[in-house]
Write an enzyme that holds these catalytic residues in place. Structure first.
Site, PDB file in Angstrom:
ATOM      1  N   ALA A 125     -58.791 -33.116  10.587  1.00  0.00           N
ATOM      2  CA  ALA A 125     -60.094 -33.759  10.808  1.00  0.00           C
ATOM      3  C   ALA A 125     -61.074 -32.807  11.492  1.00  0.00           C
ATOM      4  CB  ALA A 125     -59.906 -35.025  11.636  1.00  0.00           C
TER       5      ALA A 125
ATOM      6  N   CYS B  20     -31.453 -46.311  30.054  1.00  0.00           N
ATOM      7  CA  CYS B  20     -30.796 -47.612  30.228  1.00  0.00           C
ATOM      8  C   CYS B  20     -31.786 -48.766  30.011  1.00  0.00           C
ATOM      9  CB  CYS B  20     -30.138 -47.714  31.605  1.00  0.00           C
ATOM     10  SG  CYS B  20     -31.312 -47.749  32.954  1.00  0.00           S
TER      11      CYS B  20
ATOM     12  N   ASP C 111     -53.591 -30.487  16.729  1.00  0.00           N
ATOM     13  CA  ASP C 111     -53.285 -31.861  17.134  1.00  0.00           C
ATOM     14  C   ASP C 111     -52.100 -31.934  18.086  1.00  0.00           C
ATOM     15  OD1 ASP C 111     -51.229 -31.194  15.505  1.00  0.00           O
ATOM     16  OD2 ASP C 111     -51.464 -32.842  14.078  1.00  0.00           O
ATOM     17  N   ASN C 112     -51.701 -30.780  18.683  1.00  0.00           N
ATOM     18  CA  ASN C 112     -50.606 -30.855  19.642  1.00  0.00           C
ATOM     19  C   ASN C 112     -50.774 -29.786  20.719  1.00  0.00           C
ATOM     20  OD1 ASN C 112     -48.526 -28.445  19.106  1.00  0.00           O
ATOM     21  ND2 ASN C 112     -49.463 -29.062  17.161  1.00  0.00           N
TER      22      ASN C 112
ATOM     23  N   LYS D 281     -53.690 -28.333   2.725  1.00  0.00           N
ATOM     24  CA  LYS D 281     -54.960 -28.653   3.395  1.00  0.00           C
ATOM     25  C   LYS D 281     -55.906 -27.452   3.446  1.00  0.00           C
ATOM     26  CE  LYS D 281     -53.800 -32.513   6.422  1.00  0.00           C
ATOM     27  NZ  LYS D 281     -53.710 -33.016   7.792  1.00  0.00           N
TER      28      LYS D 281
ATOM     29  N   ASP E  75     -53.232 -23.591   8.044  1.00  0.00           N
ATOM     30  CA  ASP E  75     -52.658 -24.908   8.318  1.00  0.00           C
ATOM     31  C   ASP E  75     -51.436 -25.036   7.417  1.00  0.00           C
ATOM     32  OD1 ASP E  75     -52.079 -27.762   8.422  1.00  0.00           O
ATOM     33  OD2 ASP E  75     -54.104 -28.025   9.229  1.00  0.00           O
TER      34      ASP E  75
ATOM     35  N   ARG F  42     -61.044 -39.601   7.342  1.00  0.00           N
ATOM     36  CA  ARG F  42     -61.871 -38.795   8.251  1.00  0.00           C
ATOM     37  C   ARG F  42     -61.869 -37.304   7.915  1.00  0.00           C
ATOM     38  NH1 ARG F  42     -57.159 -39.688   9.586  1.00  0.00           N
ATOM     39  NH2 ARG F  42     -55.917 -38.279  10.834  1.00  0.00           N
TER      40      ARG F  42
END
Length: 919
Positions: free
Chosen positions: A440, A594, A538-539, A490, A466, A477
């Site tokens: 995007a 847990c 994006d990370n 992309k 990419d 988008r």
């Protein structure tokens, strides 16, 4: 003329999933019913249209009486050189229609009358005189129901927005955040009552919030669903404006939930607001004096244009002085709101750039205005209340500009040259730029860069990389992609789309992930030759890696990111600012193992567990079986050498899969799924409440089942419950897939499935006395090591050797990898089923499949408007980075939230300096 029109009222969840995560279904439905007019199809009009067409409104009507000029190509991505001379609205239709076929796009090319405005829910004007705007706005304001009116314009590095959504506009959701909740620990019998909550998570309540209570034991009077006001809100407690002295005594339990209140706004019409603008929304505290001055400047420009029939000429001192004098006269007549200093230097810059629409300004304002239209149509998020002014005058070159340098050269960059001069234009064209990511943000950056002429000269080069391919959910988008590109790379598709915006763009598209493993591709020579790096990632990990490379090679890095309606930008300039990795967000809090496994208290815990079970049953175990079958000797040796609880678990799973739980027919798969239900939602719960009965106490004597723990109840399987059938259906289909068993057509008929299930015999369950259940919140594994793991492993291997003799030759399983974006594969059906049955065990509210997909699929909410705004802001900084002479105080980092709306711009933090000897 109108195009498009396959307007579906059903929401295409595959396409709009990321946007649904921001807006929700109700807002999307309202958008699908909205008709919008955009008048003025220069750069700003095109950007607003793009964002609204991607969002999926019902119709967009484009209005413009003018023809395309070469000048427009600086900012409008839908025009090309061949469109010069055509009507702007007609030249825009085809390319905008490609963005979304479900939106009806039509054009108006003659003079607008105010009566025509009654066909629309919202109207946007980007190129209109104040006289005409006042006439149109009066009509919209008084129409029944009112038509939302927006006037927006960008002039060089200056922009303004005015919103009037009518005399009484209701905002349904002021911030778009989920209602905050808390788990109650105690409530006092007092006036006012004091409420404390468990310290599991901080409370996000504010003084004056309204809250409701549920599940309170003892003080049951609070469970009446009546909203109550709170005060003295603290991180883990608050005071309730209620006398509870005569209420029952609090025993245990209870959840407190914020009640979101609608808000009514009374907009003034433009006629009144011009004279009495009220408070301006500030974006940059270092420029608190600019908005009142720009309020006058835009009126002065309007008078200049109406008097002379043209805009001021870039570099003309005479025109600038005339505009300054008009502004002075307007200021004298203002009265109370008079500006002390009319800042001739700022007004001179305003006059010089007044005719130019710059791409970064159009991108930024296109995002903001697009969001305001969404608010007008839906009531979702708080509108901009009347006026917003913005400038980025510090983007200008640091050296004074010679008027001759601003003259048009008869190129597509003339509008930009009229603001920045031809010297900076040359620097832009010769830049060597690296864009990392083509999603995007990447698509928006490519469009901006092509229009600005960056890397479009003989010396220039743009590299984009990419490693991802295009999916359907990207199309809402990532606007350079079309549905026929699904499955393609992309970067390649985006690069060719960018080259079609500007054929001079020198671009190379790569499909490499940037990281230590590709330093042979992105080697020292590659990095040393770059002028600037733009992140479109994006990370965080990838960002940190790029940041380290930029730091090492001393290259400027322009960083940005979005989350729903929020966006942020950060400039990393060598020797001026701190780097991206210098400050970190705290890590996200993970629920203890847990809690997820035995004591969930919210739907996120149930979904985390469901996703983990899905991956264990359908991906990890079949992969483990295949690892054993492909090389039994090596596999057995590896497990023996490990000799731990994990190795034991691996062997148990493989043995179970190939022996007790082996499926040969579809009926076997149904039996497996039915027994899974019994194991998960009946037997395990019976065992848990046998080991820890409702009145159990901890070693300190406190009740074991105290908040946030919730006491569970086993379920009773019934073929009459559709959710039980749905679970068995999804589980048996996926189980069959792992064994390569054909799936019969009748599986989707509830009656036939119910008959198949009723044939099964489900054994009774008896809880065991000595079962160990992990309750330690710090535990990282649920496997309990036994005294003699090695002996158990040997025995398991022996059994495994026996059972493999019965397998057909070449037997292999098919592991299933979780894929959230395919609604036909039953993955989300199973995960939602697992999570909701578990939620039912613990009386936790259940969720629909879409909400389950957002949480379990870890979907990042995303909309086109905040992406467009972030990239526009970054490209305003790109002018500075490529000019090269700017100081720290000229750069801006931004945090914005279009939902509030909030714009917070500040100069970057300088780097830490270290003193060493006399250095």
């Amino acid at each position: 003329m109108a195009l498009g029109g396959a307007n579906y009222t059903e929401i295409d969840e595959d396409l709009h999933s990321r946007q649904l995560a921001v807006y929700g279904r109700e807002t999307m439905r309202r958008l699908f019913a909205s008709n919008i007019l955009i008048s003025g199809m220069q750069g700003l009009g095109a950007e607003i249209a793009k964002n609204l067409i991607l969002a999926g409104v019902k119709s967009v009507t484009l209005h413009d009486e003018g023809a395309v000029e070469l000048w427009d190509l600086s900012s409008n991505f839908v025009f090309s050189e061949t469109d010069v001379g055509k009507n702007r609205a007609l030249a825009s239709v085809q390319k905008l229609q490609e963005l979304n076929n479900a939106v009806i796009i039509s054009t108006l090319t003659t003079k607008l009358t105010k009566e025509q405005l009654s066909n629309f829910q919202a109207v946007v004007f980007t190129d209109i005189s104040f006289e005409k705007a006042i006439e149109f706005d009066d009509y919209c304001h008084n129409y029944n129901p009112p038509i939302s009116f927006i006037k927006a314009e960008v002039r060089g590095l200056f922009g303004s927005i005015f919103c009037d959504f009518g005399p009484e506009f209701t905002v349904v959701d002021v911030d778009g955040e989920d209602p905050h909740t808390g788990i109650i620990a105690s409530i006092s019998n007092d006036n006012p009552a004091f409420v404390s909550c468990v310290d599991d998570e901080r409370l996000e309540f504010q003084d004056g919030d309204l809250v409701v209570f549920s599940e309170v034991h003892g003080m049951t009077e609070l469970n009446d669903g009546k909203p109550r006001k709170i005060k003295s809100a603290r991180p883990y407690s608050f005071t309730l404006e209620e006398d509870t002295t005569k209420f029952g005594t609090y025993i245990k339990g209870g959840i407190v939930t914020q009640v979101k209140q609608p808000k009514v706004l009374n907009f003034k019409p433009l006629r009144e607001a011009l004279k009495d603008p009220g408070e301006f929304l500030l974006s940059d505290f270092s420029k608190f004096d600019h908005p009142p001055l720009l309020h006058i400047a835009f009126q002065a420009l309007d008078k200049f244009v109406s008097d002379l029939g043209r805009f001021p000429v870039a570099g003309s001192e005479e025109d600038a002085n005339k505009l300054i004098s008009i502004a002075g006269n307007i200021n004298e007549r203002v009265g109370d709101g008079k500006v002390e200093d009319i800042n001739p230097k700022l007004l001179r810059n305003f006059a010089f750039g007044a005719r130019a629409v710059l791409n970064p300004m159009a991108a930024m304002f296109g995002g903001v205005v697009g969001q305001e239209v969404v608010k007008a149509c839906s009531g979702k998020f708080h509108p901009l209340f009347e006026f917003f002014y913005f400038d980025s005058v510090e983007s200008l070159p640091t050296e004074p500009l010679d008027p001759s340098d601003l003259k048009p050269l008869n190129t597509r960059y003339d509008a930009q040259i009229s603001v920045f001069g031809s010297k900076l234009q040359k620097k832009l064209e010769d830049a060597k730029v690296f864009i990392v990511g083509s999603g995007a943000l990447g698509c928006e950056f490519l469009k901006n860069i092509a229009l600005m002429g960056v890397s479009c000269g003989v010396q220039g080069k743009l590299t984009i990389t990419d490693d991802d391919v295009i999916e359907k959910s990207n199309l809402s988008r990532q606007f350079l992609f079309r549905d026929w590109n699904i499955g393609q790379a992309k970067s390649t598709v985006a690069a060719s789309a960018a080259a079609s915006i500007n054929s001079h763009l020198n671009i190379e598209a790569l499909q490499n992930r940037v990281g230590p493993e590709t330093e042979n591709v992105f080697d020292d020579t590659f990095w040393e030759n770059l002028t600037v790096i733009i992140n479109a990632l994006d990370n965080v990990n990838a960002r940190l890696y790029i940041d380290q490379r930029c730091l090492y090679f001393q290259k400027p890095l322009l960083e940005s990111g979005t989350l729903g309606a929020k966006c942020n930008t950060q400039m990393v300039i060598p020797h001026l600012t701190e780097n991206y990795g210098a400050s970190r967000d705290p890590p996200e809090k993970q629920a203890p193992m847990c809690t997820v496994h035995s004591f969930p208290h919210n739907i996120d815990h149930c979904l985390t567990w469901a996703r983990s079970e899905f991956e264990g049953l359908l991906e990890k175990t079949p992969a483990e079986v295949n690892a054993y079958l492909s090389n039994p000797v090596e596999y057995k040796t590896a497990q023996r050498n490990a000799g731990d609880a994990q190795a034991r678990d691996n062997l148990e799973q493989v043995l179970e899969c190939l022996e007790k739980e082996k499926c040969e027919t579809f009926q076997d798969c149904i039996a497996w799924a039915r027994l899974r239900f019994e194991d998960y939602f009946v037997n395990r719960v019976k065992q848990l409440i046998y080991t820890f009965p409702e009145d159990a106490a901890t070693s300190t004597g406190a009740p074991f089942w105290s908040a946030p723990k919730r006491f569970p109840q086993p379920l009773q399987f019934s073929v009459a419950d559709p959710s039980h059938l749905q679970f068995v259906m999804a589980a048996s289909i996926l189980r069959a897939e792992t064994f390569g068993i054909p799936i019969p057509d009748w599986i989707e008929h509830p009656k036939m499935l119910a008959e198949a299930i009723e044939k099964l015999i489900v054994p009774d369950f008896e809880p065991k006395k000595d079962v160990k259940i992990v309750t330690d919140e710090k535990a990282t594994t649920l496997s309990v090591a036994s005294i003699d793991d090695a002996a158990v492993i040997d025995e398991l291997i022996f059994k495994l050797e026996l059972c493999t003799k019965n397998l057909p030759l070449g037997f292999k399983m098919k592991p299933i990898q979780f894929e959230k974006d395919d609604d036909t594969n039953y993955h989300m059906d199973l995960i939602a089923g697992l999570a909701n049955m578990r939620a039912r065990n613990y009386s936790i509210p259940e969720v629909d499949k879409l909400k389950a997909k957002f949480i379990a699929g870890r979907i990042i909410p995303a909309i086109a408007t905040s992406t467009a705004m972030a990239t526009g802001l970054v490209c305003l900084e790109l002018y500075k980075a490529l000019d090269g002479g700017h100081k720290l105080e000229d750069y801006r980092n931004t945090f914005a939230n279009l939902a509030l709306p909030l714009f917070s711009m500040a100069e970057p933090v300088p780097p830490k300096t270290i003193k060493h000897g006399d250095m």
